[in-house]
Each structure stands twice: as C-alpha cells, then as structure tokens.
Design a protein around this motif. Structure first.
Motif, mmCIF file in Angstrom:
data_model
loop_
_atom_site.group_PDB
_atom_site.id
_atom_site.type_symbol
_atom_site.label_atom_id
_atom_site.label_comp_id
_atom_site.label_asym_id
_atom_site.label_seq_id
_atom_site.Cartn_x
_atom_site.Cartn_y
_atom_site.Cartn_z
ATOM 1 N N ARG B 16 0.834 -1.206 0.000
ATOM 2 C CA ARG B 16 0.000 0.000 0.000
ATOM 3 C C ARG B 16 0.868 1.256 0.000
ATOM 4 N NH1 ARG B 16 -4.950 0.695 3.454
ATOM 5 N NH2 ARG B 16 -5.609 2.846 3.209
ATOM 6 N N GLN B 17 1.887 1.260 0.873
ATOM 7 C CA GLN B 17 2.773 2.428 0.948
ATOM 8 C C GLN B 17 3.557 2.599 -0.352
ATOM 9 O OE1 GLN B 17 4.772 1.265 4.599
ATOM 10 N NE2 GLN B 17 3.504 2.582 5.895
ATOM 11 N N SER B 20 1.199 3.983 -3.021
ATOM 12 C CA SER B 20 0.641 5.317 -2.795
ATOM 13 C C SER B 20 1.696 6.407 -2.954
ATOM 14 C CB SER B 20 -0.014 5.405 -1.421
ATOM 15 O OG SER B 20 0.957 5.312 -0.412
ATOM 16 N N SER B 21 2.958 6.058 -2.858
ATOM 17 C CA SER B 21 4.001 7.053 -3.170
ATOM 18 C C SER B 21 5.130 6.357 -3.907
ATOM 19 C CB SER B 21 4.510 7.727 -1.891
ATOM 20 O OG SER B 21 5.043 6.765 -1.019
ATOM 21 N N SER B 54 -3.591 -3.518 1.213
ATOM 22 C CA SER B 54 -4.555 -2.790 0.385
ATOM 23 C C SER B 54 -5.359 -3.782 -0.446
ATOM 24 C CB SER B 54 -3.825 -1.811 -0.542
ATOM 25 O OG SER B 54 -2.945 -2.521 -1.391
ATOM 26 N N ASP B 274 -11.493 5.452 1.832
ATOM 27 C CA ASP B 274 -10.825 4.168 1.719
ATOM 28 C C ASP B 274 -11.436 3.333 0.597
ATOM 29 O OD1 ASP B 274 -8.655 3.030 3.066
ATOM 30 O OD2 ASP B 274 -9.944 1.485 3.918
#
Lengths: 449, 449
Positions: B16-17, B20-21, B54, B274
């Motif tokens: 997920r991290q 997301s970036s 995620s 979310d």
C-alpha cells in the motif's frame, strides 16, 4: 413531523480547549466543572474550577464574594463570565464570574474526597470517586496520550489495528492461569458449556494475531488480558491491558527491537509534550538503547553476585528474576536494555530456535525500576521444528492443528511482541503500583464496582 | 559488550505504501507478500502479489517465465525487481521481477482457500485462514479505518480515551445474560471466588464510564462486551465490540444525537476515502438525519399496520421490534433516523425521566437494513428519582450505593450512548451478518481458535 438540526457537533469547549486557544472574548461565556478549591477574601473570592480535561484548572474570580457563597469543594457548577488576561501569578487567564449556577451540591462534611492527602488504600476503596483526585486524573490523561501515540506509530508503520478474541479455547502461555467461563443453564436448566466446549479468558492475543498476520502482514491490538494469579506484587493485575503486535517477513530480533524502541520512544515524546513525563525519561529518548544477550547478562550478573546480595543466584539456564532484571536496567545500564536469546527451556513452545540449538530468537525489554516491559520473539515458522516444540512441551498437535496450518500453507518468517500497558504507564508517570495505572484495578480477592 | 543500532524503525514499505508514493526506483527493491493469482504466457508470466495492506495487489511481471515456475497461489514470496510504470490496464505500476524467493510453499492440492468462491459457512469453519480472502481482509481494513476515525473524532471533541473493567460485579442492563467466571481452586484445591465474590463479563461499560465522567467530564471506550444469549440472528454475537461515550454537563437529547451523528458521519467519510463505502452511504452524509419521538413512530407504524404485515402489532407502550425499526429506517425515512423519548417501562432504570412522568430522555439510532445501531440517553442525575427507579426495577440501593454516590457528591447532568461496532461495520461494508464483521466470531455453540 420531523425536527431538523444542524449535524455538526455542538459540544462547548473544555477548559483545556479554552485555555489552549483563549481567543479574547468580549462577551460572556459559560464554563462547566467542579470546584477544586476556594479562597475567600473580604472583597474578592477565588475558586479553581476543573473539568478534568487538563492538570491546570481555570482560575475563577468573584468580584462579588457573595456569588461564591454557595460553593463547596466537589460541587459541580456552571459559571458565566468573561475570560480575561489574569494579573495574578500562576495562570495566563482567569474567568471574571458574573453568575453562578450550582448544578450538584457536595456536602463538605460527608464528601469522601477531602482536600488533605488520602492514602492509596483509601482511594482503592473508593474506586468510583478516585478519578477526582489529581494523580489519578493525570494518570487517565497519560493513558489517553499514550494510546493515541501508539496508534499513530503503528499506523505510520503500516500496521492494521485489529481485535482478537477475549474468549478462547487456547491457553497461549500454557501457564494454567486462565480464568474459565462457568457453564450456562440450558433450556432445561442444566449447566452446559455455552460454546459447546470449555472457554477461557485470553492471556495473550498472540496466536490469533499470528493467524491475521499470515493474511494481512502487520497487525496489532490493544486488548484486555487476564491472569488468575494470586501474586500480590506491584507489577501484576488480574485484568490488564496489553499492546501486542505481530508482523510477517521479519527475520531479525534486532529489527524487532528497533520497532519496539521506536514505539516506546514515540510514547515518551508525546507524554512529555503533555508535561507528564519526567526529565530522566526525556534523556532516555535521545540515546540508542543497549542490547545484550541473555548469556552476556548472566556473565555480568555472576560477576557481581558476590557483592550484590541477590535472593536468587544467577546461573545460565535459570530464569532472570525480577531482582536480576532491575539490577541490569537500574545499575548496570542505567536505562532500558534489551536482553536477547534466552535458553529455549525457559521460553514457550512458539519461539524460533537459534542455530545453536539451545537458545531462541527472543528479546525482553527491561526498564529501570519496573523490570520487564516488553517480551517478544521471532516465531517458529518451520513446520518440523514447531511440531517438535509442541511435543517437547507436551502440547497436542491436533489441538494446535490450526496453528500448524499457518506454517503449512504459505507460512512466512514472522515475529511479534507484547507490552504491558499499565507497566508502561507506571514508567511514564513514576507511579509505583500498577493498581494506580488503570481506572478500576482487579486483583486476587478484590474487584470493586 | 553492547551492540548499538539506529533507533529509527526499519520496516520496509508495505505494498500500500509503495503504491501510494511510488517514487521512481532506478535500483531494485524487494517486496514481500502472498501470491494471489498467476497467469502464464509463452514468453511472459504475471502474478498478483498481496501483503494484505490494500485491496489492490502488486502486479508482478516475469520477463523470464521460468522465474515464475515455482509459484503457486497462497505461497509467500520475496520478489526482487524494479518498480516501473505499467503499460497494462488496471494498474499504474508493476514490478519487473529479477529474482524470486519462495519463503513458504503452498500446496494447491490441499490448500483450503481455493480460488473459486467459498461459502460463508466454510470460511467460518476455517476462521484461522479466512482473512486471506478478499472480503474478510477488506473488512479488517475497514475496521481499522473506522476505529482511527472514531478516535480522531472524540479527540477533537475533547474526550478522554479510557478503559473500563471487563470483569465486574454489576449487570448493567439487568438482563441476566452476563457470562459468569467459574470459581478458581484455592490453595487446598477447593473452588472459591477469585475476587471474593461472583464476577461477570461486562455487558456494557456505561456505569463505569459514568463514574469517570463525573471526574473528567468526557470519556469514551471501545471495549469488548459479552452477552450469553442464544439468539442466532445476523445482528448478535456472544462477544462483540462496543463504542461507548459518556459526558457531563449535557442536558439535551438533541445535543447528544448531534454528537452521534457527527461521529458516524465522520466514519462514513473516512471509510469512503478508503473506497470501501458505497454510494448510498455517501448520500447519507450530506443530509441532516431525521429525528422523531417514539410516540410519533408508533403513530406512523399504526397507520400502515393494515397494509404492512408486521408479525407484531405496533402499540404505544410496547417495544419496537426489529421489523418495526427496519420499516422506519428503510421505508418511512429511507435513511438513518433517531427515535427518541421511549416509555420509561421499556427502558433500564438509569434513564432520565421526562417531565411527562411517562417517557425517558433517550434515543435509538435506527439505520437501514440493520435496525438499531446506537442507543443512548440522559442519565437520571436526580438522587430521589434514581432511588425510586432502582426500587421500581427491584434493584438494591445498597448494591448501587457507589452509583448513587455519583449523584450525592457534585452530581452533574450527563448522558451517553453505546454503538455496536460490528453493526457499524456491517452497514459500512454491506456485509449481511455480523459474524463476518469481526475477525473471529463467537456465538452460542461456536468458538473456534
């Protein structure tokens, strides 16, 4: 037919919120709280009003002393007045009171919470009122701050906050100290197991967290745990709260210690911002924390066992006693210390065996005065090793079939830890007994409310 | 003697991290997770890797199909490769795999979690593995989001997050559905009450929260609660989690409803961010929620009871049945509705009597499909009224002496509510049964793990 209302919340500011952003109020405001103290002079009266939201109460000034006539300590009041800069020492703002409304009287003659110092035992006997004292309400605020800080830390680290069962058929620690649920009358009034089999109160969320970590990688919970142990130490409760975290794909005790160290330091920093922490704690945040193996710890303990009179002689293969743990943290290190790689024989079946075949990949975090704050380990992810460990601990492979499944199907190296929340609060606040670190403590023989 | 390490946490980013970036990585990275699906072509292979952080997994591309040879669904892997923009549809980034490390194999022939749809009952029987399915892992992430959102809301409102006892001598609801703790063997092996008197699992934190609110004004907890009831509905569990809040100095049911409405809307907004919430929910956030009295609700129900075939005939003085609650929310209002001011005879002793002498200052929040989500009230703060209410409910003034004390000494008008957390999750996710809204459900006759 329907009434409509604005959907935004309508709570007025607490005293903490008022004092932290005291916009100049030309007009009157209303403040609710309890009278903490009163000082009457000839032409003026003063009272400190607290709503428990902060250590500092609100200074109320009565230019007409008659207004304060009906006030007594402990009474709940609504004061109307103007918040203004205070000329007095000790507070930046004061409320210049225009009107007083006593919401709930408090008879000074019979009120159990008097101004003079009350003993710890007396307050334990008055558990329903003791949050009205400064030390207990301060402790409650530190719990709040610490909880929020922990939640923030684990969110940043990508953990999912979850809830594991309180009622369980497992006794994770195998210590036989689990409370059991009594059978419930069935339809014909005969006692039967409500869940069709014996159920216990959880002693640890670990095994359940492992199941979740084998699906969503990083999980933690802050959960009540229960131990039916009769020991009456200042570190034990029959009902306590524990932070437990478990995560997949870690293979190193050092990495796990880094997660623990990061979490505890974050709590200390935020509790410090809350002005509740002491200076010795803040110093601890600046330095990396020491790490040593159990074998090194025993060597150090043996070196001094002639001069330090331990009740238990330290020796390799024997458990570290409380006195040993405190000596390591208080005296040898003078701060927190991780002790790693204990003998397998001293630890539960689930810890990962090291290559030496004798020790396991585990750690305890020892802190000054308290002793053990955190215990954790890599978990045995190798199916064959785990089956042998179950056998060695006389545990049934069948009963732990679901736990073995986690290894059979896509098992991953993983580990986790548990931290006693009340011990953490004791360390943060300097409170000596965990019974004062929880709102309503339970221990053998004692459960009020 | 001591090893030193950096004290910053060292966990690598979750998927997920990463997604997301996704900073451009020229160099290789390592990604851990489980194989969710594999697609093999002649010159290429693809796999979706998830670590549960995620809903979206990471698309892995194998330019050398041989690399993917040992992969099976459910296996845990460490992939090394380069994260790059993806030319394919359905994902912005993909991992171009250079090396594969299978950490834990998963035999496709025996793995209980197969790709084809598994029944709800089958997954309940495999509680230790069901978090590996998409719906359950999504539910776990919604729980996490909802919890964080609730904590954030109550912090902004000046509430203190606290923990009330799980073991208690009180049965707050007086419904006789509390689990009891079995006596524990004493030193001579005779069974005795561990706490010197009978202890039960809490059915509600309310009374304890009231004690704390009488000291620090605004408190809430998210706590496990227990009911030994045998009903097998899709809204009941033997062990469930409840958000309960209690605050001093409120005198209005409308103000209390505003706090509840604010909290639930905040949760819907964050769960929506979310991407887990549905459109009908988002619409609900925009409008103020309807409010009506019990008396008005009965009038509406009576109007239609000829055409709607209720199993129970609605009548003033009788409880609203589930079917009535759902008709009010689903059909009459088409959204959440607060029903207020029920007859005193239908409600517990602690609710504040209205001036009519017949109804109490309470509210239930009814939501579509689920029925009751929240129940709350002003609490009777008038000592004389409360004593009479105890008598009327055949409860002992002595046993509730501590509860009366809260009124005797600086009592304040106050109120609070409880919200069933699994019901909230059911509403947010559209999941029909609360057994799928908690990681490991317990109900009469059933407790796995």
């Amino acid at each position: 037919m329907f009434r409509r209302f604005s959907s935004t919340s309508t709570l007025p500011p607490t005293i903490r919120q008022l004092l932290s952003s005291p916009a100049p109020h030309a007009s009157s405001i209303q403040v609710n709280g309890w009278v903490k103290s009163i000082r009457r002079q000839k032409r003026l009266a003063f009272a400190v009003i607290s709503d428990g939201s902060s250590a500092l109460g609100l200074q109320a000034v009565f230019r007409d002393p008659a207004l304060a006539k009906s006030l007594t300590n402990g009474a709940s009041v609504k004061l109307t007045g103007v918040l203004a800069a205070s000329p007095g020492a000790g507070q930046a703002h004061e409320l210049q009171v225009e009107a007083v409304d006593v919401l709930g009287e408090c008879d000074p003659a019979t009120y159990p919470i008097q101004k003079q110092a009350l003993t710890v035992d007396y307050l334990r006997d008055h558990a329903h009122l003791r949050a009205r004292t400064d030390p207990i309400s301060a402790m409650l605020r530190v719990r709040d701050t610490a909880l929020r800080s922990l939640h923030g830390y684990f969110e940043k680290q990508g953990f999912c906050y979850t809830h594991t069962p309180i009622l369980t058929s497992n006794d994770c620690e195998g210590a036989g100290e689990a409370f059991r649920i009594a059978p419930v009358p069935d339809s014909s009034n005969k006692p039967e197991e409500f869940f069709s089999r014996p159920s216990f109160l959880t002693v640890s969320s670990q095994l359940h967290l492992e199941a979740l970590a084998s699906a969503i990688s990083r999980v933690y919970t802050i959960s009540p745990c229960f131990r039916a142990e009769r020991s009456q130490t200042n570190r034990h409760l029959a009902e306590f709260w524990m932070l437990e975290a478990e995560w997949a794909f870690t293979q190193s005790v050092d990495d796990m210690c880094a997660v623990v160290e990061g979490a505890v330091k974050e709590v200390i920093r935020s509790a410090g911002a809350d002005a509740a922490a002491r200076e010795d704690l803040m110093a601890v945040v600046e330095k990396p924390w020491k790490r040593m193996t159990y074998t090194e710890a025993i060597t150090e303990l043996e070196k001094v066992s002639d001069t330090v009179s331990f009740a238990f002689t330290p020796a390799w293969g024997k458990a570290l006693q409380s006195e040993h743990e405190r000596w390591l943290a208080d005296t040898l290190v003078g701060g927190p210390v991780f002790v790693t790689d204990y003998p397998a024989t001293l630890k539960p079946f689930y810890m990962r065996l090291n290559d030496d075949g004798k020790t396991v990949a585990c750690f305890d975090l020892l802190i000054p005065r308290v002793g053990e704050l955190v215990g954790g380990s890599l978990r045995e992810e190798r199916l064959g090793h785990l089956e042998k460990a179950l056998d060695a601990h006389s545990l049934s492979r069948e009963e732990y079939g679901w736990y073995l499944d986690l290894r059979k199907f896509g098992g991953a190296p993983h580990g986790g830890f548990g931290m006693g929340f009340e011990r953490l609060i004791g360390w943060l606040t300097g409170i000596e007994n965990v019974r004062e670190c929880i709102p309503m403590p339970r221990w053998a023989g004692r459960m009020l409310l």
